[in-house]
Design a protein around this motif. Structure first.
Motif, PDB file in Angstrom:
ATOM      1  N   THR A 293       0.856  -1.263   0.171  1.00  0.00           N
ATOM      2  CA  THR A 293       0.037  -0.120  -0.206  1.00  0.00           C
ATOM      3  C   THR A 293       0.863   1.242  -0.205  1.00  0.00           C
ATOM      4  N   LEU A 294       0.843   2.143  -0.850  1.00  0.00           N
ATOM      5  CA  LEU A 294       1.522   3.143  -1.250  1.00  0.00           C
ATOM      6  C   LEU A 294       0.836   4.545  -1.148  1.00  0.00           C
ATOM      7  N   GLU A 295       1.400   5.521  -1.026  1.00  0.00           N
ATOM      8  CA  GLU A 295       0.800   6.940  -0.974  1.00  0.00           C
ATOM      9  C   GLU A 295       0.719   7.416  -2.618  1.00  0.00           C
ATOM     10  N   GLU A 296      -0.166   8.183  -2.747  1.00  0.00           N
ATOM     11  CA  GLU A 296      -0.569   8.756  -4.085  1.00  0.00           C
ATOM     12  C   GLU A 296       0.745   9.536  -4.777  1.00  0.00           C
ATOM     13  N   SER A 297       1.223   9.116  -5.801  1.00  0.00           N
ATOM     14  CA  SER A 297       2.453   9.731  -6.640  1.00  0.00           C
ATOM     15  C   SER A 297       2.177   9.554  -8.097  1.00  0.00           C
ATOM     16  N   LEU A 298       2.925  10.686  -8.922  1.00  0.00           N
ATOM     17  CA  LEU A 298       2.918  10.362 -10.160  1.00  0.00           C
ATOM     18  C   LEU A 298       3.419   9.199 -10.744  1.00  0.00           C
ATOM     19  N   GLY A 299       4.593   8.652 -10.172  1.00  0.00           N
ATOM     20  CA  GLY A 299       4.991   7.498 -10.710  1.00  0.00           C
ATOM     21  C   GLY A 299       4.139   6.136 -10.366  1.00  0.00           C
ATOM     22  N   LEU A 300       3.449   6.328  -9.289  1.00  0.00           N
ATOM     23  CA  LEU A 300       2.766   5.273  -9.008  1.00  0.00           C
ATOM     24  C   LEU A 300       1.515   5.198  -9.944  1.00  0.00           C
ATOM     25  N   ARG A 301       0.850   6.479 -10.018  1.00  0.00           N
ATOM     26  CA  ARG A 301      -0.304   6.586 -11.174  1.00  0.00           C
ATOM     27  C   ARG A 301       0.206   6.085 -12.370  1.00  0.00           C
ATOM     28  N   GLN A 302       1.285   6.405 -12.882  1.00  0.00           N
ATOM     29  CA  GLN A 302       1.744   5.823 -14.198  1.00  0.00           C
ATOM     30  C   GLN A 302       1.992   4.309 -14.300  1.00  0.00           C
ATOM     31  N   LEU A 303       2.579   3.869 -13.189  1.00  0.00           N
ATOM     32  CA  LEU A 303       2.797   2.167 -12.780  1.00  0.00           C
ATOM     33  C   LEU A 303       1.477   1.727 -13.191  1.00  0.00           C
ATOM     34  N   ILE A 304       0.429   2.141 -12.305  1.00  0.00           N
ATOM     35  CA  ILE A 304      -0.982   1.529 -12.510  1.00  0.00           C
ATOM     36  C   ILE A 304      -1.655   1.524 -13.605  1.00  0.00           C
ATOM     37  N   ALA A 305      -1.316   2.607 -14.306  1.00  0.00           N
ATOM     38  CA  ALA A 305      -1.859   2.607 -15.819  1.00  0.00           C
ATOM     39  C   ALA A 305      -1.372   1.371 -16.422  1.00  0.00           C
ATOM     40  N   VAL A 306       0.131   1.250 -16.684  1.00  0.00           N
ATOM     41  CA  VAL A 306       0.788   0.261 -17.366  1.00  0.00           C
ATOM     42  C   VAL A 306       0.088  -1.129 -16.877  1.00  0.00           C
ATOM     43  N   LEU A 307       0.242  -1.195 -15.530  1.00  0.00           N
ATOM     44  CA  LEU A 307      -0.361  -2.644 -15.101  1.00  0.00           C
ATOM     45  C   LEU A 307      -1.826  -3.054 -15.622  1.00  0.00           C
ATOM     46  N   GLY A 308      -2.608  -1.853 -15.605  1.00  0.00           N
ATOM     47  CA  GLY A 308      -4.152  -2.077 -15.854  1.00  0.00           C
ATOM     48  C   GLY A 308      -4.477  -2.274 -17.426  1.00  0.00           C
ATOM     49  N   ALA A 309      -3.367  -1.983 -18.296  1.00  0.00           N
ATOM     50  CA  ALA A 309      -3.706  -2.141 -19.577  1.00  0.00           C
ATOM     51  C   ALA A 309      -3.241  -3.673 -19.904  1.00  0.00           C
ATOM     52  N   ASN A 310      -3.009  -4.484 -19.016  1.00  0.00           N
ATOM     53  CA  ASN A 310      -2.503  -5.797 -19.004  1.00  0.00           C
ATOM     54  C   ASN A 310      -1.842  -6.262 -20.488  1.00  0.00           C
ATOM     55  N   GLY A 311      -0.943  -5.708 -20.666  1.00  0.00           N
ATOM     56  CA  GLY A 311      -0.209  -6.193 -21.860  1.00  0.00           C
ATOM     57  C   GLY A 311      -0.264  -5.295 -22.949  1.00  0.00           C
ATOM     58  N   GLN A 441       4.891  -6.989 -19.478  1.00  0.00           N
ATOM     59  CA  GLN A 441       5.004  -8.091 -20.057  1.00  0.00           C
ATOM     60  C   GLN A 441       5.913  -9.287 -19.215  1.00  0.00           C
ATOM     61  N   PRO A 442       5.132 -10.097 -18.530  1.00  0.00           N
ATOM     62  CA  PRO A 442       5.905 -10.655 -17.767  1.00  0.00           C
ATOM     63  C   PRO A 442       6.088 -12.004 -18.416  1.00  0.00           C
ATOM     64  N   ASP A 443       7.073 -12.731 -17.960  1.00  0.00           N
ATOM     65  CA  ASP A 443       7.149 -14.313 -18.241  1.00  0.00           C
ATOM     66  C   ASP A 443       5.746 -15.165 -18.206  1.00  0.00           C
ATOM     67  N   PRO A 444       5.552 -15.694 -19.257  1.00  0.00           N
ATOM     68  CA  PRO A 444       4.005 -16.457 -19.182  1.00  0.00           C
ATOM     69  C   PRO A 444       3.838 -17.295 -18.052  1.00  0.00           C
ATOM     70  N   ALA A 445       5.125 -17.831 -17.506  1.00  0.00           N
ATOM     71  CA  ALA A 445       4.919 -18.663 -16.092  1.00  0.00           C
ATOM     72  C   ALA A 445       4.445 -17.994 -15.024  1.00  0.00           C
ATOM     73  N   VAL A 446       4.741 -16.575 -15.004  1.00  0.00           N
ATOM     74  CA  VAL A 446       4.511 -15.833 -13.445  1.00  0.00           C
ATOM     75  C   VAL A 446       3.640 -14.712 -13.823  1.00  0.00           C
ATOM     76  N   GLY A 447       2.906 -14.606 -14.975  1.00  0.00           N
ATOM     77  CA  GLY A 447       2.189 -13.373 -15.560  1.00  0.00           C
ATOM     78  C   GLY A 447       0.715 -13.307 -14.521  1.00  0.00           C
ATOM     79  N   LEU A 448       0.482 -11.922 -14.349  1.00  0.00           N
ATOM     80  CA  LEU A 448      -0.832 -11.913 -13.458  1.00  0.00           C
ATOM     81  C   LEU A 448      -1.662 -10.987 -14.408  1.00  0.00           C
ATOM     82  N   THR A 449      -3.030 -11.247 -14.055  1.00  0.00           N
ATOM     83  CA  THR A 449      -3.888 -10.435 -14.817  1.00  0.00           C
ATOM     84  C   THR A 449      -4.600  -9.269 -13.666  1.00  0.00           C
ATOM     85  N   TRP A 450      -4.427  -8.095 -13.866  1.00  0.00           N
ATOM     86  CA  TRP A 450      -4.504  -6.958 -12.873  1.00  0.00           C
ATOM     87  C   TRP A 450      -5.916  -6.356 -13.124  1.00  0.00           C
TER      88      TRP A 450
END
Length: 455
Positions: A293-311, A441-450
């Protein structure tokens, strides 16, 4: 000696040859820091010479470095740019052979299909035709194997074997030998593997060099030993290959070497799903690798946008505007150095070289030191004006600034996640690709769906 001669005579094309060889040798030793220093000088001098050959050569070597540094998209884009620029002056057979070779080793290293490869392979087969040059068929053998055509790979390898002695002493010999050994091990050609093994063994502690790398030579020897049933030698060779990859600091190569050795770490998961939750405390990332759990930051919002795109790819320009509306794209204001400025740089560099030589001849170390200081400063200024592969660095290009800023802020956010959940941080560090286009872009063996959830 060649570099010193070229610089003393103010012959950049001579110094370029020296820096090209120096880069190849340092890279072959897996000394990435020293290779980077040599490459930067190669790029600078390529920028000062009118010959397009050296900008092409520098571009290929920079693309190789990007590939090792886990920037597959940047490497392939730079390759595409270099090939397009060379089409007006370099023989098509050479251009397309280089392109296919680079795409083949990149696809093999990353384990990611390259949609441009099938057409590139067929084009090269047509160009090679009845040519018997073994190093050409070595490259085609690897490409055919990567594309899944075992029979074609076996045919190319058979033709390469007819001149294997030539490959052993010829141009780019170590790369061609390594490719032949790799292909022989993958398709199960025992005869070829036995022939190549003693030719590769003297180079077991090296990467191949210049602008072409697949895996360390020792890893290829490990695969050959696996094929020949020599388990003791296989274990030793795979360990040496992994050590070379780790010395090079290339995470993608380390991962590939582990997989080829059958030693890829398995990650036990209870679920392939992860959640992103917004709360009063900030954002919570919950996954089988841990919770942070992290406080709001620009970098965190950007990271979340990338994860939410799921590939799916997300443009750095769009990420740069996260939470602040769209970004106004600033047009390119032109290169930082025009032709007149380049001529002035060349002239001043020549003057400083002469002054250093004269001061040394007159036994005046103070004057020589001042001239060297100015020369180093000049080269640093030139470096800031020169982009990848010695190309002009544009002024005021918003997309370039977005790439740099987003990469920096996303990396900071991943570090913050890792401080709270080390396994999750390591997973994100290995799986999140940044650049002008960013994606998860994770390794298929350890990929997650966000998935996004409500608090």
């Amino acid at each position: 000696e060649i570099i010193e001669l070229g610089e003393r005579l103010v012959r950049p094309e001579v110094a370029l040859l020296g820096y090209e060889w120096k880069f190849g040798e340092r890279l072959g030793q897996a000394d990435i820091e020293a290779a980077e220093v040599a490459l930067r000088r190669l790029e600078l001098y390529a920028h000062l010479t009118p010959s397009p050959h050296w900008r092409f050569a520098a571009g290929l070597r920079r693309a190789c470095m990007l590939c090792l540094q886990d920037d597959r998209e940047g490497a392939l884009q730079l390759l595409t740019d270099a090939v397009r620029a060379a089409e007006g002056w370099l023989h098509p057979g050479e251009i397309y052979g280089i392109e296919l070779g680079f795409r083949s080793f990149t696809a093999f290293l990353y384990g990611v299909p390259d949609p441009a490869m099938p057409e590139s392979y067929l084009r090269n087969v047509a160009i090679v035709g009845d040519l018997t040059a073994p190093f050409l068929h070595a490259g085609l053998a690897l490409a055919a194997w990567v594309l899944g055509d075992q029979e074609a790979a076996r045919g190319h390898l058979s033709r390469a074997s007819l001149g294997i002695e030539t490959v052993a002493v010829g141009l780019e010999s170590l790369f061609a030998l390594n490719v032949c050994g790799l292909a022989a091990a993958q398709i199960g050609d025992v005869r070829m593997a036995r022939t190549i093994r003693p030719l590769l063994e003297p180079y077991a502690g090296r990467l191949t060099a210049s602008g072409s790398i697949v895996v360390p030579v020792a890893t290829t020897l490990g695969l050959i030993s696996d094929l020949l049933g020599d388990r003791g030698a296989a274990q030793r060779d795979h360990q040496r290959g992994l050590a070379v990859a780790e010395r090079a600091g290339s995470a993608v190569m380390v991962e590939r070497c582990r997989a080829l050795a059958g030693a890829a770490p398995s990650v036990e998961r209870t679920s392939g799903h992860a959640t992103i939750t917004r709360s009063d405390d900030g954002w919570t990332l919950a996954s089988p690798f841990g919770v942070a759990t992290l406080e709001e930051s620009l970098g965190l919002r950007q990271l979340i946008a990338v994860l939410g795109a799921n590939g799916r790819e997300v443009a750095a320009l769009d990420l740069a505007g996260t939470g602040a509306g769209p970004v106004a794209v600033q047009s390119d204001l032109g290169p930082a150095l025009d032709a007149q400025a380049k001529r002035a740089y060349r002239a001043r560099i020549a003057d400083l070289r002469e002054e250093i030589d004269d001061a040394e001849d007159m036994n005046d170390p103070d004057r020589a030191s001042r001239a060297r200081w100015e020369l180093d400063t000049l080269l640093e200024e030139l470096g800031r004006a020169v982009g990848l592969a010695g190309r002009d660095r544009p002024q005021g290009a918003t997309d370039e600034r977005a790439r740099v800023n987003v990469t920096r802020s996303v990396k900071r956010a991943i570090t913050a996640v890792g401080a709270l959940a080390p396994e999750l941080g390591a997973h994100l560090e290995a799986s999140v690709r940044t650049g002008r286009q960013c994606r998860y872009q994770p390794d298929p063996a350890v990929g997650l769906t966000w998935e996004f959830t409500s608090a």
